[in-house]
Design a protein around this motif. Sequence first.
Motif, mmCIF file in Angstrom:
data_model
loop_
_atom_site.group_PDB
_atom_site.id
_atom_site.type_symbol
_atom_site.label_atom_id
_atom_site.label_comp_id
_atom_site.label_asym_id
_atom_site.label_seq_id
_atom_site.Cartn_x
_atom_site.Cartn_y
_atom_site.Cartn_z
ATOM 1 N N VAL A 199 0.663 -1.249 0.114
ATOM 2 C CA VAL A 199 -0.131 -0.017 -0.284
ATOM 3 C C VAL A 199 0.295 1.266 -0.111
ATOM 4 O O VAL A 199 1.089 2.588 -0.498
ATOM 5 N N ALA A 200 1.618 1.102 0.664
ATOM 6 C CA ALA A 200 3.322 2.687 1.163
ATOM 7 C C ALA A 200 3.110 2.584 -0.562
ATOM 8 O O ALA A 200 4.061 3.726 -0.672
ATOM 9 N N CYS A 201 4.191 1.230 -1.095
ATOM 10 C CA CYS A 201 4.485 1.633 -2.418
ATOM 11 C C CYS A 201 3.403 2.309 -3.859
ATOM 12 O O CYS A 201 3.926 3.156 -4.565
ATOM 13 N N PHE A 202 2.254 1.927 -3.060
ATOM 14 C CA PHE A 202 1.084 2.267 -4.629
ATOM 15 C C PHE A 202 1.115 4.048 -4.125
ATOM 16 O O PHE A 202 1.035 4.659 -5.119
ATOM 17 N N PHE A 203 1.276 3.757 -3.128
ATOM 18 C CA PHE A 203 0.306 6.201 -2.286
ATOM 19 C C PHE A 203 2.166 6.374 -3.312
ATOM 20 O O PHE A 203 2.244 7.554 -3.765
ATOM 21 N N ASN A 204 3.191 5.809 -3.078
ATOM 22 C CA ASN A 204 4.703 6.496 -3.473
ATOM 23 C C ASN A 204 4.243 6.554 -4.848
ATOM 24 O O ASN A 204 5.343 7.515 -5.658
ATOM 25 N N LEU A 205 3.946 5.322 -6.078
ATOM 26 C CA LEU A 205 4.101 6.249 -7.023
ATOM 27 C C LEU A 205 3.490 6.831 -7.161
ATOM 28 O O LEU A 205 3.307 7.260 -8.398
#
Length: 355
Positions: A199-205
């Motif tokens: 989820v954190a990687c998705f928001f960072n993307l």
Amino acid sequence: MEIQPAMSVEEPIRPPPPVDAWQHAYQAVAPSLESLRLTLKRPPQVNILRVNQIDAARLDVEMTAMLREQLMKVFSLAQPGLLLRYEPELNAFLELLVWRFSIWVDRPTPGSALMNLRYRDERTYSALASAGKVRNGLEGPGLTKFQKLSYCLAMVGGRYGWNRLQNLSAFQRWGDSDRSSWARRAWGFLQKSESMYKVACFFNLIVFLHTGRYRCIVERILKARLVYERPAMNRAVSFEYMNRQLVWHEFSELLLLVLPLLNMLSFRKVLSFSFSGRQTPSADFREDKCPICEASPITVPYKAVPCGHLYCYFCLRTRCISNHSYRCVRCEVQVTGMQRHQERVSLEGMDRRPD
């Protein structure tokens, strides 16, 4: 009648301005001048192409894969499956080599070098920009030792530790343990941690696509930003081969989709009729030879109904399944069924063995 002259109106005499009037005027416009000066001194905002940064990461992965392939060839004659047991260690070793000879010595990674990118300490750059020592927006020193070591621990050590934990939990089947056991709790913690990280990687993307900064969470935490190494240099990668590869890939996908829908036997017959100009005569086929696979003698002979010509069972069966209006190769009669061919064996003239 006498005209009296008009009386002149005397203008009031203005008093002279005070001596410090210019100081009051300057103080009134000083905020506007200061904001204008800060605007002019603000460092230029350089937008780094997002595709460059993503391509650099992809090229680094491909470079590691090439090194892994070469190392596998070195140990090709060793015990089978030897390197598979130590695959996480092998990947960590190769990534450590790439980090040691690129980021640790203040050089870009192979993919970043091809994309004309390098890492920059964004905190130091912000201090330089506040002091007005920035001209083109690409200045700034490289990463500090703390950032380099933290990058190695997160990207190399973190991946290795996570892969080992995943393999250990799968091998010992932590997920199948009792709910009250520590293995089941550890497995649940790993699953939740993986979900939160994704989820954190998705928001960072999403933020990366919006701002063009920090393609991964580690870079965002360490404030390690990718910038152009040289302002007047283009990418060193040609996309001609990539475009050609994409065209052939799509063409092969189209063939894989269309070919199963075609009746290859009918297509071959049409081509043979078109080039020869005549129909294949039935005299070319022998009775003891399958007209499809040309096997002699015929394997598991079956008769085509109603014409009665012999075929191999698998040849005739597959043609009838693929084409319900299949016609006999010998006589061009539509095949409506199949029947097992029973050979009649004559016992006349056979010698008996003596008792």
